[in-house]
Write an enzyme that holds these catalytic residues in place. Structure first.
Site, short mmCIF file in Angstrom:
data_model
loop_
_atom_site.label_atom_id
_atom_site.label_comp_id
_atom_site.label_asym_id
_atom_site.label_seq_id
_atom_site.Cartn_x
_atom_site.Cartn_y
_atom_site.Cartn_z
N GLU A 193 32.77 17.34 -16.44
CA GLU A 193 32.61 16.41 -15.32
C GLU A 193 31.21 15.78 -15.37
O GLU A 193 30.27 16.39 -15.88
CB GLU A 193 32.74 17.16 -13.98
CG GLU A 193 34.03 17.92 -13.80
CD GLU A 193 35.04 17.23 -12.89
OE1 GLU A 193 34.73 16.16 -12.33
OE2 GLU A 193 36.15 17.78 -12.75
N ASP A 204 34.04 23.65 -9.28
CA ASP A 204 35.34 22.98 -9.35
C ASP A 204 36.49 23.98 -9.18
O ASP A 204 37.41 23.77 -8.38
CB ASP A 204 35.46 22.25 -10.70
CG ASP A 204 36.85 21.74 -10.97
OD1 ASP A 204 37.20 20.69 -10.41
OD2 ASP A 204 37.59 22.38 -11.74
N LYS A 208 39.31 24.69 -6.02
CA LYS A 208 40.77 24.84 -6.19
C LYS A 208 41.24 26.17 -5.61
O LYS A 208 42.32 26.25 -5.01
CB LYS A 208 41.10 24.73 -7.69
CG LYS A 208 40.81 23.33 -8.25
CD LYS A 208 40.81 23.35 -9.78
CE LYS A 208 40.53 21.98 -10.36
NZ LYS A 208 40.25 22.00 -11.80
N1 HSE Z 1 36.89 19.45 -14.62
C1 HSE Z 1 38.23 19.87 -14.30
C2 HSE Z 1 38.63 20.93 -15.30
C3 HSE Z 1 39.17 18.70 -14.34
O1 HSE Z 1 38.00 21.07 -16.35
O2 HSE Z 1 39.57 21.66 -15.04
C4 HSE Z 1 40.49 18.97 -13.68
O3 HSE Z 1 40.37 19.26 -12.33
#
Ligand code: HSE
Length: 441
Positions: A193, A204, A208
């Site tokens: 990212e 990240d 989730k």
């Molecule tokens: N940066 C995230 C990953 C992208 O590598 O999973 C998908 O959400």
């Protein structure tokens, strides 16, 4: 709704995912029409930079830089927010939901930070906020938990939710590369990212995990109230030692519910996981989620966790649900997660405190290679009532050594205190590093 109706979609954002949605609606247009009974048509595309060259050429009359052209347009049936970020995206998602619109999103950071407010707005206004693409890319985990596993209470959900860090760990393991070398490749492949901390510091994947925890247990958890650790401190020596002991190291999201105590633990950290676990075999940019429910038992879903087409697949799945809503289906009341039927228990549900975690640990201590050092280390651990399971030592070329230990059952407080007392020893050359050993049983 007439079978010949056209469903008009406005895209906010036309980056990798937005273009993937456009491309895949085009590729499967006739199949989608047969399945949905309507024509999905993107009528407006909003971008920041009108001049930028893109792989997909959007007719100029459809392109604008004004989100209001989508959000406030009564002719647009579905607003698809793929712009990312939490400022403009928040503003326009709010505005669309306040008008009772259907908003489809892949924006995990926005849901994690503002989901509670946005779902409440949607509920009050009759709008809908759909977010399949926000977790685990192409794996339909949201729909699975919300619908497929509706009969269940979820004791444990765990898995790999960040493709980039999984790619890095896989290459480190397979090719013996360092974290930095592999990161360079991940960057050049465009996996990482723009804000690298999101992938490398676990943020990240924690976003989730928080979304899954809400979906499964109805509780919004704050990012700063959970363990969130990334992969930067993992070395090749850790991976080799883990392998010799029958483990892999994976960046794991763990959502653990104790129904008796009515407690919920949500955490995100690198962990040793037995090679015999299915999730341990999920490599490269793949994600995997293991769901244990009281009715279904354990089910594991594996698939591409990132990338244009996989994420577009999930966005289009939400567009299909949006069509069902527009056709009058009311089964998709995604704001009131029906899994949380026992509302009273959800309201009293406590988040397990960060330092209450107990389990076995791996500890790496970099020391002077001198006599008596190993016994000093084990004495300090014994003072914290930490019992050792295995001890490995590696001599380094510079006359120092790595002591790599695994412990029997211990806890966060003991490990934190032990690391702090070890750090203050003259023979210990750097801050010791520890990883939790994950045991799903
Ligand atoms: N940066 C995230 C990953 C992208 O590598 O999973 C998908 O959400």
């Amino acid at each position: 709704m007439s079978e010949n109706r056209t469903i008009r979609i406005g895209l906010l954002g036309f980056g990798v995912v937005g273009q993937g949605v456009w491309k895949n609606i085009e590729v499967n247009r006739s199949t989608l029409k047969k399945r949905l009974g309507v024509d999905l048509t993107i009528t407006d595309v909003v971008v920041k930079n009108l001049e930028r060259e893109r792989a997909i050429q959007v007719p100029p009359e459809m392109l604008s830089s004004d989100p209001a052209r989508v959000v406030d347009n009564s002719e647009v049936d579905i607003v698809c927010e793929l712009m990312g970020g939490t400022t403009e995206a928040l503003h326009f998602t709010r505005r669309a939901l306040e008008q009772g619109k259907i908003v489809v999103t892949a924006n995990k950071a926005l849901i994690c930070e503002h989901g509670e407010e946005l779902f409440n707005i949607a509920q009050a206004s009759g709008g809908h906020y759909l977010y399949e693409a926000s977790v685990a890319g192409g794996i339909p985990i949201i729909k699975m938990i919300r619908e497929g596993f509706i009969a269940n209470r979820f004791r444990l959900i765990f898995g790999i939710l960040n493709g980039t860090s999984n790619y890095i760990l896989t290459r480190m393991e397979r090719e013996g590369l360092s974290f930095e070398e592999t990161l360079g490749d991940a960057r050049s492949l465009g996996y990482v990212e723009a804000d690298e901390a999101l992938d490398l510091d676990g943020i990240d994947a924690a976003h989730k995990a928080i979304i899954l925890a809400y979906l499964a247990h109805g509780k919004w958890v704050k990012l700063d109230s959970i363990i969130c650790e990334g992969i930067r401190s993992i070395t090749g020596d850790d991976i080799t030692t883990a392998g010799a002991l029958g483990y892999k190291i994976k960046l794991l999201a763990v959502i653990d519910r104790d129904f008796e105590a009515n407690e919920l633990s949500v955490r995100l950290h690198p962990a040793f996981i037995s090679k015999s676990e299915v999730i341990a075999g999920v490599d490269e940019v793949y994600n995997g989620v293991s769901v244990s429910g009281d009715v279904v038992g354990t089910a594991v879903l594996i698939g591409k966790g990132a990338g244009q087409d996989a994420t577009a697949s999930s966005v289009i799945s939400d567009l299909a649900d949006a069509v069902a809503i527009l056709q009058g289906a009311n089964k998709l009341n995604t704001q009131e997660q029906k899994n949380c039927a026992d509302q009273k228990r959800t309201e009293c549900l406590e988040l397990t405190s960060i330092d209450a975690h107990s389990g076995c640990y791996y500890l790496r201590v970099h020391v002077k290679d001198e006599e008596g050092v190993l016994s000093k280390v084990s004495d300090l651990l014994a003072k914290q009532h930490i019992s050792l399971a295995t001890v490995n030592q590696k001599q380094l070329k510079d006359g120092t050594a790595l002591i790599m230990l695994t412990t029997r059952l211990s806890n966060e407080r003991a490990i934190t205190s032990a690391k702090s007392s070890l750090s203050s020893q003259g023979a210990v050359l750097s801050e010791p590093v520890s990883f939790r050993i994950f045991d799903p049983s």
